[in-house]
Design an enzyme around this catalytic site. Structure first.
Site, short mmCIF file in Angstrom:
data_model
loop_
_atom_site.label_atom_id
_atom_site.label_comp_id
_atom_site.label_asym_id
_atom_site.label_seq_id
_atom_site.Cartn_x
_atom_site.Cartn_y
_atom_site.Cartn_z
N LYS A 23 -0.44 7.09 2.99
CA LYS A 23 -2.26 7.39 2.28
C LYS A 23 -2.23 9.14 1.44
CE LYS A 23 -4.43 4.82 5.95
NZ LYS A 23 -5.10 4.78 6.59
N LYS B 184 2.67 4.48 1.10
CA LYS B 184 1.94 5.55 2.10
C LYS B 184 2.98 6.82 1.68
CE LYS B 184 0.01 2.91 4.42
NZ LYS B 184 -1.22 2.41 4.81
N ASP C 286 -4.99 3.31 -1.50
CA ASP C 286 -5.47 3.15 0.38
C ASP C 286 -6.64 3.46 0.32
OD1 ASP C 286 -5.28 2.45 3.21
OD2 ASP C 286 -2.56 3.34 3.23
N THR D 150 0.88 -1.15 0.39
CA THR D 150 0.04 0.31 0.09
C THR D 150 1.01 1.26 0.09
OG1 THR D 150 -1.71 -1.14 1.41
CG2 THR D 150 -1.83 1.16 0.80
N HIS E 30 -11.38 -3.88 -0.05
CA HIS E 30 -10.97 -2.95 1.09
C HIS E 30 -12.31 -3.77 1.58
CE1 HIS E 30 -9.32 -1.10 4.59
NE2 HIS E 30 -8.02 -1.17 4.11
N HIS F 164 -9.24 -8.20 2.30
CA HIS F 164 -8.43 -8.07 2.86
C HIS F 164 -8.96 -9.37 4.11
CE1 HIS F 164 -6.08 -4.12 2.58
NE2 HIS F 164 -6.40 -4.71 1.46
N LYS G 64 -0.66 -0.74 -3.86
CA LYS G 64 -1.95 -0.63 -3.56
C LYS G 64 -2.21 0.76 -3.43
CE LYS G 64 -5.57 -2.05 0.02
NZ LYS G 64 -5.21 -0.29 -0.03
#
EC number: 4.1.1.39
Length: 475
Positions: free
Chosen positions: A177, A175, A203, A173, A294, A327, A201
């Protein structure tokens, strides 16, 4: 011809209020293969008998209301009502029990998770006679599950699309985000993919904000994917979050992603809603896009032990609504998740047939028939020292996602990605050679450090990081 039924119009109508258990508590009932079965954890108010509370749940989530009504006589309640058919006490709890409720299939619209949940977890959760109510599990019969498309593609088709087999997939993910410009965001995506990850990904809260509009992000991420693929010879992807304020806008973003030629998009299925999610899943199947899901907002619903809905129910709902990844917690990271419970709903996501197993929180045998499976995603507070445990717990059919555990590497994003790829390959090789990752995992990682300076640096920086708190939601 429709079956002949006796209605109250033919036997007379008597107004008034009567106990729910007189109509909706039926311990003699034999469940049908076509019934949807529910297991509720019920905490009644003091003085409310277990049978009355269980019957109230069955009534208020199906055909019942607080008083007898004249129009009951225009239909057959015996055909359409929910039935509380069994009650069992919860060990260690003084005034709490599991109520089992059977619902006739005709109560629910075909192919609609929205309608299913509106009935079963609708108004009944605010019922005053109950202190708390939690839906622990659902049995979805094949007669109902076959009315759903399910995941757009499923595990095997995804592996074939990516040409990646025999190991978990690796993700990251990006960052921070929020706050990056689209170009800097794309740069981070490129570095991570070039370093060895399969996916990066968005966020969950990256949609289309003033600092980075969605179209700009999509374009720069597509450029990063293409460049990384050309340099590595591997198929890469970035979960482009199509979640938006309207379904129309969401679909517009998914269409643009397809036009860019990227392999996968993303949706926040609880905040976005099941209707939107199912629509997107249908589009993804028709247009060759994978769909990453998600679960933002899930802990509002599922974290408290006595009230709400367990994630295993949300996982089943997602498999029906549609998603190729979802997830599922990490067991070892920063987010809530007990091992046995997590593995219970991971099996419900991936497998065709899951036996009842109360030790893992699975209340009913579930037969998905031929519905494709969903890859569980382990994400949240994990790093290279967790790799042996993650590989051992989740197995090959999973996505292991390291955000801070990639971008926090002291040498940068690409070395962070390389460290994770080396750690994963080392763990998979050790497992394939018959080594016990649960016992020898740290040794496997240390051995790999000798020929990977990137991994050695990652191991040094995160050697003291642990998230050791008690799990709230235990069996």
């Amino acid at each position: 011809m429709s079956p002949k039924t006796e209605t109250k119009a033919s036997v007379g109508f008597k107004a008034g209020v009567k106990d729910y258990r007189l109509t909706y508590y039926t311990p003699e009932y034999q469940t049908k293969d076509t019934d949807i079965l529910a297991a509720f954890r019920v905490t009644p108010q003091p003085g409310v008998p277990a049978e009355e509370a269980g019957a109230a749940v069955a009534a208020e989530s199906s055909t019942g209301t607080w008083t007898t009504v004249w129009t009951d006589g225009l239909t057959s309640l015996d055909r359409y009502k929910g039935r509380c058919y069994d009650i069992e006490p919860v060990p260690g709890e003084e005034n709490q029990f599991i109520a089992y409720v059977a619902y006739p299939l005709d109560l629910f619209e075909e192919g609609s998770v929205t309608n299913l949940f509106t009935s079963i977890v609708g108004n009944v959760f605010g019922f005053k006679a109950l202190r708390a109510l939690r839906l622990e599990d659902l049995r979805i019969p094949p007669a109902y599950s076959k009315t759903f498309q399910g995941p757009p593609h499923g595990i095997q088709v995804e592996r074939d699309k990516l040409n990646k087999y025999g190991r978990p997939l690796l993700g990251c993910t990006i960052k921070p985000k929020l706050g990056l410009s689209a170009k800097n965001y794309g740069r981070a995506v490129y570095e991570c993919l070039r370093g060895g990850l399969d996916f990066t990904k968005d966020d969950e809260n990256v949609n289309s904000q003033p600092f980075m509009r969605w179209r700009d992000r999509f374009v720069f991420c597509a450029e990063a994917i293409n460049k990384a693929q050309a340099e590595t010879g591997e198929i890469k992807g970035h979960y482009l979050n199509a979640t938006a304020g309207t379904c129309e806008e969401m679909m517009k973003r998914a269409v643009f992603a397809r036009e860019l030629g990227v392999p996968i998009v993303m949706h926040d299925y609880l905040t976005g809603g099941f209707t939107a999610n199912t629509s997107l899943a249908h589009y993804c199947r028709d247009n060759g896009l994978l769909l990453h899901i998600h679960r933002a907002m899930h802990a509002v619903i599922d974290r408290q032990r006595n009230h709400g809905m367990h994630f295993r129910v949300l996982a089943k709902a997602l498999r029906m609504s549609g998603g190729d990844h979802v997830h599922a917690g990490t067991v070892v990271g920063k987010l809530e998740g007990e091992r046995d419970v997590t593995l219970g709903f991971v099996d419900l996501l991936r497998d065709d047939f899951i036996e009842k197993d109360r030790s893992r929180g699975v209340y009913f045998t579930q037969d998905w028939v031929s519905m494709p499976g969903v890859l569980p995603v382990a994400s949240g507070g994990i790093h290279v020292w967790h790799m042996p445990a993650l590989t051992e717990i989740f197995g090959d059919d999973s996505v292991l996602q390291f955000g801070g555990g990639t971008l926090g590497h002291p040498w940068g994003n690409a070395p962070g990605a390389a460290a994770n790829r080396v750690a994963l390959e080392a763990c998979v090789q050790a497992r394939n050679e018959g080594r016990d990752l649960a016992r020898e995992g740290n040794e496997v990682i240390r051995e790999a450090c000798k020929w990977s300076p990137e991994l050695a640096a990652a191991c040094e920086i995160w050697k003291e990081i642990k998230f050791e708190f008690d799990v709230i939601d235990r069996l």
